[in-house]
Write an enzyme that holds these catalytic residues in place. Structure first.
Site, PDB file in Angstrom:
ATOM      1  N   THR A   1       0.833  -1.195   0.000  1.00 52.61           N
ATOM      2  CA  THR A   1       0.000   0.000   0.000  1.00 52.61           C
ATOM      3  C   THR A   1       0.866   1.243   0.000  1.00 52.61           C
ATOM      4  O   THR A   1       2.041   1.195   0.380  1.00 52.61           O
ATOM      5  CB  THR A   1      -0.913   0.058   1.246  1.00 52.61           C
ATOM      6  OG1 THR A   1      -0.091   0.120   2.421  1.00 52.61           O
ATOM      7  CG2 THR A   1      -1.836  -1.143   1.323  1.00 52.61           C
ATOM      8  N   ILE A   2       0.283   2.350  -0.426  1.00 48.36           N
ATOM      9  CA  ILE A   2       0.847   3.660  -0.128  1.00 48.36           C
ATOM     10  C   ILE A   2       0.216   4.099   1.191  1.00 48.36           C
ATOM     11  O   ILE A   2      -1.006   4.033   1.348  1.00 48.36           O
ATOM     12  CB  ILE A   2       0.591   4.676  -1.264  1.00 48.36           C
ATOM     13  CG1 ILE A   2       1.159   6.060  -0.869  1.00 48.36           C
ATOM     14  CG2 ILE A   2      -0.863   4.763  -1.659  1.00 48.36           C
ATOM     15  CD1 ILE A   2       1.106   7.095  -1.994  1.00 48.36           C
ATOM     16  N   SER A   3       1.039   4.480   2.135  1.00 44.71           N
ATOM     17  CA  SER A   3       0.534   4.829   3.469  1.00 44.71           C
ATOM     18  C   SER A   3      -0.408   6.024   3.409  1.00 44.71           C
ATOM     19  O   SER A   3      -0.375   6.825   2.468  1.00 44.71           O
ATOM     20  CB  SER A   3       1.703   5.155   4.404  1.00 44.71           C
ATOM     21  OG  SER A   3       2.496   4.025   4.645  1.00 44.71           O
TER      22      SER A   3
ATOM     23  N   SER B   1       5.327   3.154  -3.667  1.00 50.04           N
ATOM     24  CA  SER B   1       4.879   4.032  -4.750  1.00 50.04           C
ATOM     25  C   SER B   1       5.952   5.005  -5.217  1.00 50.04           C
ATOM     26  O   SER B   1       5.877   5.528  -6.322  1.00 50.04           O
ATOM     27  CB  SER B   1       3.663   4.850  -4.280  1.00 50.04           C
ATOM     28  OG  SER B   1       4.062   5.808  -3.297  1.00 50.04           O
TER      29      SER B   1
ATOM     30  N   ASP C   1      16.192  -6.558  -0.620  1.00 49.79           N
ATOM     31  CA  ASP C   1      15.574  -6.853   0.675  1.00 49.79           C
ATOM     32  C   ASP C   1      15.834  -5.687   1.619  1.00 49.79           C
ATOM     33  O   ASP C   1      16.966  -5.476   2.059  1.00 49.79           O
ATOM     34  CB  ASP C   1      16.173  -8.146   1.234  1.00 49.79           C
ATOM     35  CG  ASP C   1      15.508  -8.592   2.532  1.00 49.79           C
ATOM     36  OD1 ASP C   1      14.757  -7.801   3.129  1.00 49.79           O
ATOM     37  OD2 ASP C   1      15.757  -9.746   2.942  1.00 49.79           O
ATOM     38  N   GLY C   2      14.785  -4.941   1.934  1.00 48.48           N
ATOM     39  CA  GLY C   2      14.937  -3.758   2.778  1.00 48.48           C
ATOM     40  C   GLY C   2      15.417  -4.054   4.178  1.00 48.48           C
ATOM     41  O   GLY C   2      15.955  -3.175   4.851  1.00 48.48           O
TER      42      GLY C   2
END
Length: 234
Positions: free
Chosen positions: A58-60, A89, A146-147
Site C-alpha cells: 500500500t501507499i501509506s 509508490s 531486501d529492505g
C-alpha cells in the site's frame, strides 16, 4: 481525527494536515504541496487512508507520511542522505529529494521489482526532466532489494521504514550516521505495532522512543505475493 484530513485536492489535503497540527514545519509543508499524490496513488490520492498498490503493498495514509516527515525533519537538510525502505509508490522518495537538494541523495529500496519499476516511472512522470537528471547523477536511486538489509556500504542521516518488522535489524542501526534518525514501525502483522524513533547522537549514542500505535503491512517475502497471484495496480 486523521481521516478528517481528506480533501478533493492535494493542496487541500496538506492544508488539512496542517490545521490538524500533524504538519508544522514550513519546509515539509512546501515539499508535500509540491508533490502531487495523484502521480503516486492510483486511486483516491487525496483520501487520508492507505491505498492499494498491488502485491499486498500500500501507499501509506497521508497523515502517516506527514508524521514520518516531521519526525525526520531535523535530518532532512540540503546535502543529507536518506534511505527509504519499502519505498512502494515512490512518493516519499520524491518528497525527500526536494528536501535534501542540492547535494543530497535518496535511496528507495523496494523488494518487489514491479513496484520499484513503477515507482521510478511515477517519479519521472511527476518531476519530468529534473527526475531524469537526479537519476542519472545517482542523487535518487530506486533499488530492488531486501529492505531488511538496508543499503550495505552506505550510511544515512535519515532512515524511513514504510512497512512493519518484528525486530529492528542491527544493520539499520549501523547504517545510521552520527547524528542520525530512523522512523520505523515495529511489530508483527498479527500483534500490536508501534512507531519507534531511533536517534543516534554525534557521539554515536543511541536512544529509542515509542510514539504511537499503527497498523502497517509487513516487510514480507516477495514469493508469498507472487504465489498469491497479486497484481500490480498501475
Amino acid at each position: 481525527m486523521a481521516w478528517r484530513c481528506s480533501a478533493p485536492t492535494n493542496a487541500g489535503l496538506i492544508d488539512n494536515l496542517t490545521t490538524a497540527n500533524i504538519l508544522q514545519t514550513p519546509r515539509i509543508i512546501a515539499a508535500m504541496k509540491a508533490t502531487d499524490r495523484a502521480h503516486f496513488s492510483p486511486r483516491r490520492p487525496y483520501d487520508d487512508a492507505p491505498q492499494s498498490l498491488g502485491f499486498g503493498a500500500t501507499i501509506s495514509a497521508p497523515h502517516m507520511h506527514a508524521h514520518a516527515l516531521e519526525s525526520l525533519a531535523p535530518m532532512l537538510r540540503p546535502g543529507a542522505s536518506v534511505l527509504d525502505i519499502g519505498s512502494g509508490s515512490g512518493y516519499l522518495v520524491a518528497v525527500f529529494s526536494k528536501l535534501v537538494r542540492p547535494g543530497g541523495k535518496v535511496v528507495g529500496v523496494e523488494h518487489i521489482k514491479e513496484l520499484n519499476e513503477a515507482a521510478e516511472r511515477r517519479f519521472v512522470a511527476a518531476e519530468g526532466t529534473l527526475a531524469k537528471e537526479l537519476l542519472q547523477k545517482g542523487e535518487v536511486v530506486f533499488k530492488t532489494a531486501d529492505g531488511r538489509r538496508g543499503c550495505p556500504g552506505e550510511k544515512f542521516d535519515a532512515i524511513h521504514v514504510g512497512a512493519s518488522i518484528p525486530v529492528v535489524p542491527e544493520v539499520l542501526i549501523d547504517q545510521l550516521k552520527s547524528p542520525g534518525k530512523m522512523f520505523i514501525p515495529v511489530g508483527d502483522v498479527n500483534e500490536d505495532q508501534y512507531i519507534y524513533e531511533y536517534t543516534k547522537d554525534a557521539e554515536g549514542h543511541l536512544t529509542r522512543e515509542r510514539l504511537f500505535g499503527v497498523s502497517y503491512v509487513p516487510l514480507g517475502d516477495v514469493e508469498y505475493y507472487y504465489a498469491k497471484g497479486r497484481k500490480l495496480v498501475e
